[in-house]
Design an enzyme around this catalytic site. Structure first.
Site, PDB file in Angstrom:
ATOM      1  CG  ASN A 152      -0.294  -0.088   2.529  1.00  0.00           C
ATOM      2  OD1 ASN A 152       0.725  -0.748   2.671  1.00  0.00           O
ATOM      3  ND2 ASN A 152      -0.851   0.575   3.513  1.00  0.00           N
TER       4      ASN A 152
ATOM      5  CD  GLU B 152       4.055  -1.506  13.641  1.00  0.00           C
ATOM      6  OE1 GLU B 152       2.847  -1.187  13.644  1.00  0.00           O
ATOM      7  OE2 GLU B 152       4.839  -1.238  14.560  1.00  0.00           O
TER       8      GLU B 152
ATOM      9  CB  CYS C 297      -2.456  -0.170   8.342  1.00  0.00           C
ATOM     10  SG  CYS C 297      -1.151   1.030   8.686  1.00  0.00           S
TER      11      CYS C 297
ATOM     12  CD  GLU D 191       7.746  -0.446  12.226  1.00  0.00           C
ATOM     13  OE1 GLU D 191       6.975   0.298  11.591  1.00  0.00           O
ATOM     14  OE2 GLU D 191       8.370  -1.385  11.684  1.00  0.00           O
TER      15      GLU D 191
HETATM   16  P1  NDP Z   1       0.367  -9.565   3.472  1.00  0.00           P
HETATM   17  O1  NDP Z   1       0.399  -9.997   4.894  1.00  0.00           O
HETATM   18  O2  NDP Z   1      -0.360 -10.405   2.501  1.00  0.00           O
HETATM   19  O3  NDP Z   1       1.852  -9.404   2.905  1.00  0.00           O
HETATM   20  C1  NDP Z   1       2.840  -8.599   3.521  1.00  0.00           C
HETATM   21  C2  NDP Z   1       4.204  -9.074   3.061  1.00  0.00           C
HETATM   22  O4  NDP Z   1       4.465 -10.369   3.609  1.00  0.00           O
HETATM   23  C3  NDP Z   1       4.307  -9.238   1.543  1.00  0.00           C
HETATM   24  O5  NDP Z   1       5.594  -8.873   1.119  1.00  0.00           O
HETATM   25  C4  NDP Z   1       4.063 -10.725   1.396  1.00  0.00           C
HETATM   26  O6  NDP Z   1       4.525 -11.256   0.188  1.00  0.00           O
HETATM   27  C5  NDP Z   1       4.836 -11.263   2.578  1.00  0.00           C
HETATM   28  N1  NDP Z   1       4.491 -12.644   2.955  1.00  0.00           N
HETATM   29  C6  NDP Z   1       3.419 -13.385   2.591  1.00  0.00           C
HETATM   30  N2  NDP Z   1       3.483 -14.626   3.172  1.00  0.00           N
HETATM   31  C7  NDP Z   1       4.604 -14.643   3.927  1.00  0.00           C
HETATM   32  C8  NDP Z   1       5.209 -15.617   4.781  1.00  0.00           C
HETATM   33  N3  NDP Z   1       4.681 -16.834   4.976  1.00  0.00           N
HETATM   34  N4  NDP Z   1       6.352 -15.298   5.413  1.00  0.00           N
HETATM   35  C9  NDP Z   1       6.903 -14.063   5.253  1.00  0.00           C
HETATM   36  N5  NDP Z   1       6.392 -13.117   4.443  1.00  0.00           N
HETATM   37  C10 NDP Z   1       5.247 -13.383   3.794  1.00  0.00           C
HETATM   38  O7  NDP Z   1      -0.197  -8.072   3.486  1.00  0.00           O
HETATM   39  P2  NDP Z   1      -0.567  -7.185   2.234  1.00  0.00           P
HETATM   40  O8  NDP Z   1       0.633  -7.043   1.350  1.00  0.00           O
HETATM   41  O9  NDP Z   1      -1.855  -7.656   1.652  1.00  0.00           O
HETATM   42  O10 NDP Z   1      -0.787  -5.766   2.944  1.00  0.00           O
HETATM   43  C11 NDP Z   1      -1.980  -5.356   3.487  1.00  0.00           C
HETATM   44  C12 NDP Z   1      -1.988  -5.546   4.995  1.00  0.00           C
HETATM   45  O11 NDP Z   1      -0.906  -4.826   5.571  1.00  0.00           O
HETATM   46  C13 NDP Z   1      -3.246  -5.006   5.632  1.00  0.00           C
HETATM   47  O12 NDP Z   1      -3.713  -5.928   6.577  1.00  0.00           O
HETATM   48  C14 NDP Z   1      -2.771  -3.740   6.331  1.00  0.00           C
HETATM   49  O13 NDP Z   1      -3.547  -3.361   7.422  1.00  0.00           O
HETATM   50  C15 NDP Z   1      -1.381  -4.139   6.724  1.00  0.00           C
HETATM   51  N6  NDP Z   1      -0.585  -2.950   6.990  1.00  0.00           N
HETATM   52  C16 NDP Z   1      -0.238  -2.665   8.284  1.00  0.00           C
HETATM   53  C17 NDP Z   1       0.454  -1.496   8.581  1.00  0.00           C
HETATM   54  C18 NDP Z   1       0.857  -1.181   9.989  1.00  0.00           C
HETATM   55  O14 NDP Z   1       1.723  -0.313  10.172  1.00  0.00           O
HETATM   56  N7  NDP Z   1       0.287  -1.806  10.998  1.00  0.00           N
HETATM   57  C19 NDP Z   1       0.831  -0.540   7.535  1.00  0.00           C
HETATM   58  C20 NDP Z   1       0.426  -0.951   6.203  1.00  0.00           C
HETATM   59  C21 NDP Z   1      -0.266  -2.112   5.956  1.00  0.00           C
HETATM   60  P3  NDP Z   1       3.431 -11.419  -1.029  1.00  0.00           P
HETATM   61  O15 NDP Z   1       3.023 -10.048  -1.382  1.00  0.00           O
HETATM   62  O16 NDP Z   1       4.206 -12.102  -2.056  1.00  0.00           O
HETATM   63  O17 NDP Z   1       2.316 -12.260  -0.453  1.00  0.00           O
END
Ligand code: NDP
Length: 485
Positions: free
Chosen positions: A154, A252, A286, A465
């Site tokens: 995002n 996070e 988020c 963080e």
């Molecule tokens: P995901 O959890 O699907 O993916 C996050 C990252 O983790 C991606 O790079 C993903 O790769 C990777 N990943 C997936 N599976 C694994 C695994 N088994 N082990 C390690 N890494 C893995 O989230 P999204 O990308 O869909 O992002 C949206 C989410 O992020 C929302 O829930 C949002 O709220 C949260 N978010 C939280 C924030 C915060 O500060 N709290 C800020 C911004 C977003 P791949 O893309 O290839 O699946």
């Protein structure tokens, strides 16, 4: 038109390299569904090469740098991002579908601030001394070693640099796994860091899927810590991998953030603020307030004003400087949003505005656009009101007392953030103290001082963080006790 690389390779040991398997996947512009380039589909062997390079770099020139030298490199990286500002704005917009207005004012601006901020923060960082009878204790902070940084789609460069900068500031070496949906600005960061004088192997970037890259990275025995931003379901897997390897883990995660509007609020300011909290970055922050709680006596008037402003938002060509609302970041994500709106309709929700794909003409009708949507009349414990949609969809719920508002805010499993809109200072303090969230904004939203603790309670994460919290996550304390007798 930005110069978009046709192949997006891994950045390992200071060099762009193809994945060992040679496999690739298309990177798409979500606003048109047109291919932008081809991305490395890496696997465990690429992760191993990156971790080995990062591990070796700990014993190279980087391992001997002083705080001042590392701060100077961070400032030089910030300079490098500024020098490519216009190019990075376009890359981020093409990769995510967000307007250039957003990537200019939020994403890339913040990437610069992240490096500048941590250059300053580490220069001014100090540790404790504890004087006792007959002895003096002082605390040193040591780098951890190789750390894994995993980020979502995002706010791609914004969130990646929020981790890279403090990790490097404390002397670690890093292996980054950006989302495969948005690899372009991470790809550019490798070259910028190299030109800024960062030694080879200190920053490594491996592209590919979570299961093929993220999971082996988390499990790698030479990785000492994992800093993860993403969804709560993935966070559970990362936590399990961290526990198995006794690694330090920062999570996070997702949010379902309540926006609480009291009848005594400054109405004009509140409508503008709530519009931003609801629809910034197409609702894909988020911290966005998807759960809108409004005091009964003003609810109809408030929803009517908010809906008019939502309907008037300038949607369309992300590259037009006038556009304030672009496309969702993937078609799959737009489909997920649509399924939640359908769920809301099935549960008796009334779509006040939006609830559809806007008709924008070619080439945008092939893109992942979805109109800003407000839904009224749903029970506050229905799925669309409780689950994270992560899109431009807000559900409205009415309350009549402060206690009821607080109970509704805390009804969700998440605890990332909340905003409270009231002119009554006593109420603001009272409500803020009771909300289960890591951040509470009063009469504002997403106002960020980079020194404050940032993170979530409950299902929104573990750890904080920001400022010294990140510097401390990316290092470990060592106490030295000197006998003075
Ligand atoms: P995901 O959890 O699907 O993916 C996050 C990252 O983790 C991606 O790079 C993903 O790769 C990777 N990943 C997936 N599976 C694994 C695994 N088994 N082990 C390690 N890494 C893995 O989230 P999204 O990308 O869909 O992002 C949206 C989410 O992020 C929302 O829930 C949002 O709220 C949260 N978010 C939280 C924030 C915060 O500060 N709290 C800020 C911004 C977003 P791949 O893309 O290839 O699946």
């Amino acid at each position: 038109m930005a110069s978009i690389p046709s192949t997006i390779d891994n950045f390992i040991d200071g060099t762009y390299v193809s994945p060992v398997s040679g496999r690739r996947m298309p990177d798409l512009d979500p606003a048109t569904s047109q291919p932008l380039g081809e991305l490395a589909l890496s696997g465990p062997e690429d992760v191993d090469a990156a971790v080995s390079a990062a591990h070796a770099a700990l014993n190279g020139p980087w391992g001997r740098t002083s705080v001042e030298e590392r701060a100077a490199v961070l400032d030089a990286i910030a300079d490098g991002i500024e020098a490519r500002f216009d190019e990075l704005i376009l890359l981020e917009s093409y990769d995510t579908g967000k307007p250039v207005w957003t990537s200019r004012n939020i994403d890339i601006a913040r990437a610069v601030s992240n490096f500048r901020f941590y250059a300053g923060a580490v220069r001014h960082y100090s540790t404790d001394t504890h004087s006792m009878a007959g002895a003096l204790n002082y605390t040193l902070r040591r780098r951890l070693g190789v750390v894994a940084l995993i980020t979502p789609w995002n706010l791609p460069l914004y969130l990646l640099t929020w981790k890279v900068a403090p990790a490097l500031a404390m002397g670690n070496t890093v292996v980054c796994k950006p989302s495969e949906v948005t690899p372009l600005t991470a790809h550019a960061l490798g070259r910028i860091a190299r030109e800024a004088g960062l030694p080879d192997g200190v920053l490594n970037i491996v592209h590919g899927l979570g299961a093929d890259v993220g999971a082996p990275l988390c499990a790698h025995p030479k990785v000492k810590a994992i800093s993860f931003t993403g969804g709560t379901a993935t966070g559970h897997k990362v936590a399990a991998a961290g526990a198995a390897g006794l690694k330090k883990v920062s999570l996070e995660l997702g949010g379902k953030n309540p926006t609480m509007v009291f009848a005594d609020c400054d109405l004009d300011r509140t409508v503008d603020g709530v519009l931003r909290a609801s629809f910034a970055n197409q609702g894909q922050v988020c911290l966005c307030g998807e759960r809108l709680l409004v005091e009964d006596s003003i609810a109809d008037a408030f929803v009517s004003r908010l809906s008019k402003q939502a309907a008037a938002m300038e949607i369309g060509d992300p590259r037009s400087p006038e556009t304030r609302f672009g496309s969702q970041t993937s078609l799959a994500h737009r489909d997920k949003i649509e399924s939640y709106v359908q769920l809301a309709r099935d549960a008796g929700g009334r779509v006040v505005t939006g609830g559809e794909r806007p008709s924008l003409g070619a080439p945008w009708d092939d893109g992942a656009f979805y109109a800003p949507t407000i839904i009224d009349g749903l029970p506050s414990d229905s799925r669309p009101a409780l689950e994270e949609i992560f899109g431009p969809v807000v559900t409205v719920h009415r309350f009549s007392t402060d206690d009821e508002a607080v109970a509704m805010a805390n009804e969700v499993e998440y605890g990332l953030s909340s905003s409270v809109w009231t002119s009554n200072l006593r109420r603001a303090h009272h409500v803020a103290a009771q909300i289960e969230a890591g951040t509470v904004w009063v009469n504002t939203w997403l106002k960020r001082d980079l020194r404050v603790p940032f993170g979530g309670m409950k299902a929104s994460g573990v750890g904080r963080e920001g400022g010294r919290y990140s510097l401390e996550f990316f290092s470990e304390p060592k106490n030295v006790c000197i006998d003075l007798t």
